[in-house]
Design an enzyme around this catalytic site. Structure first.
Site, mmCIF file in Angstrom:
data_model
loop_
_atom_site.group_PDB
_atom_site.id
_atom_site.type_symbol
_atom_site.label_atom_id
_atom_site.label_comp_id
_atom_site.label_asym_id
_atom_site.label_seq_id
_atom_site.Cartn_x
_atom_site.Cartn_y
_atom_site.Cartn_z
ATOM 1 N N TYR A 39 0.821 -1.207 0.000
ATOM 2 C CA TYR A 39 0.000 0.000 0.000
ATOM 3 C C TYR A 39 0.860 1.264 0.000
ATOM 4 O O TYR A 39 0.361 2.340 -0.342
ATOM 5 C CB TYR A 39 -0.922 0.049 1.228
ATOM 6 C CG TYR A 39 -1.981 -1.024 1.301
ATOM 7 C CD1 TYR A 39 -2.203 -1.920 0.251
ATOM 8 C CD2 TYR A 39 -2.777 -1.146 2.435
ATOM 9 C CE1 TYR A 39 -3.163 -2.901 0.347
ATOM 10 C CE2 TYR A 39 -3.757 -2.127 2.535
ATOM 11 C CZ TYR A 39 -3.937 -3.004 1.482
ATOM 12 O OH TYR A 39 -4.906 -3.978 1.588
ATOM 13 N N HIS A 97 0.127 -11.596 1.808
ATOM 14 C CA HIS A 97 -0.864 -10.802 1.076
ATOM 15 C C HIS A 97 -1.456 -11.578 -0.107
ATOM 16 O O HIS A 97 -2.670 -11.589 -0.301
ATOM 17 C CB HIS A 97 -0.209 -9.509 0.583
ATOM 18 C CG HIS A 97 -1.188 -8.425 0.287
ATOM 19 N ND1 HIS A 97 -0.863 -7.099 0.283
ATOM 20 C CD2 HIS A 97 -2.516 -8.455 -0.008
ATOM 21 C CE1 HIS A 97 -1.919 -6.367 0.001
ATOM 22 N NE2 HIS A 97 -2.940 -7.175 -0.183
#
Length: 267
Positions: A39, A97
């Site tokens: 991110y 992830h």
């Protein structure tokens, strides 16, 4: 340690935008914050957390290891870098992830490294994200039962991911729903709207309440104070069996997130 039913997601929020979102959420009473290495906002999230005055022990902080850091020699060093950005010595939940593209790094290798991070106190709980049934089984084979806290997956009324949910629940793996509002797509649904009107609630509150009532954790994001407050209030909404059945009937296998070269072969 249980996973909070509702937290703040920070996907696509960066710099001052994510600082403001996290700061406002904490003021309103949020205590669970979800971020990730990819991110690009861990440092900003850490800045907001440090400035908030909320004690670290009251927070539930999640981050996720990116695919480039899955090898045994990279995973823990990358986590230590993330912890520095987040101004903490541990996260409460550490996730893989995405599975390694094309299996370049074996599941057993990165799950073992993840378990080592937990053993070293760098993560209180560990889990996975975007894992299929087959990948969850490989992860379980690597670290054993009772170790994987959650599988964070796309899940909303139009994609209810039932095969993954049923397998996870049988194996004691909690489900965390991301994109619970379907990027806003489900909020205009007539069925959702009717239920919302009947309860004097917003469509977003209905969808979040539906997911939480099924036992899932949710991590909606917002940059607006009113929406952050409204999402938090969804914890108080109780839907009837008829409401839940009506939403269950909205399933249409409509997946929003399936990046080429990254996504596994979905169930």
């Amino acid at each position: 340690m249980s996973i909070p039913a509702l937290g703040l997601g920070t996907f696509r929020l960066k710099d001052q935008v994510v600082i403001d979102s996290v700061s406002t959420a904490l003021e309103l009473g949020y205590r669970a914050i979800d971020t990730a290495q990819i991110y690009g906002n861990e440092a900003a999230v850490g800045q907001a957390l440090s400035a908030s005055g909320v004690a670290r022990g009251e927070l539930f902080l999640t981050t996720k290891i990116w695919t480039e850091n899955l090898s045994r020699d990279k995973l823990i060093p990358s986590l230590e870098d993330s912890l520095g950005k987040l101004h903490t010595d541990h996260v409460d939940l550490l996730l893989i992830h995405w599975p390694s593209p094309n299996g370049a790094v074996p599941v057993g290798e990165y799950m073992s490294a993840l378990a080592e991070a937990q053993e070293r106190g760098l993560a209180r709980q560990i889990g996975v994200s975007n894992f299929t049934v087959a990948l969850m089984q490989e992860a379980l084979d690597a670290v054993g039962s009772g170790v994987i806290a959650t599988n964070q997956v796309e899940l909303h009324p139009y994609l209810q991911n039932r095969k993954v949910v049923e397998f996870a629940q049988r194996r004691g793996i909690h489900i965390t729903s991301y994109m619970t509002l379907g990027y806003g797509k489900v909020l205009g649904d007539a069925v959702i709207g009717e239920i919302a009107q009947r309860h004097g609630a917003t469509p977003a509150q209905v969808v979040l309440a539906w997911a939480m009532q099924l036992g899932y954790a949710v991590i909606p994001s917002s940059t607006k104070r009113a929406n952050l407050a409204s999402n938090l209030a969804a914890r108080e909404l109780r839907l009837s069996e008829a409401d839940m059945a009506a939403i269950a009937a909205l399933e249409r296998n409509e997946r929003i997130t399936s990046p080429a070269g990254l996504a596994p072969t979905w169930d």
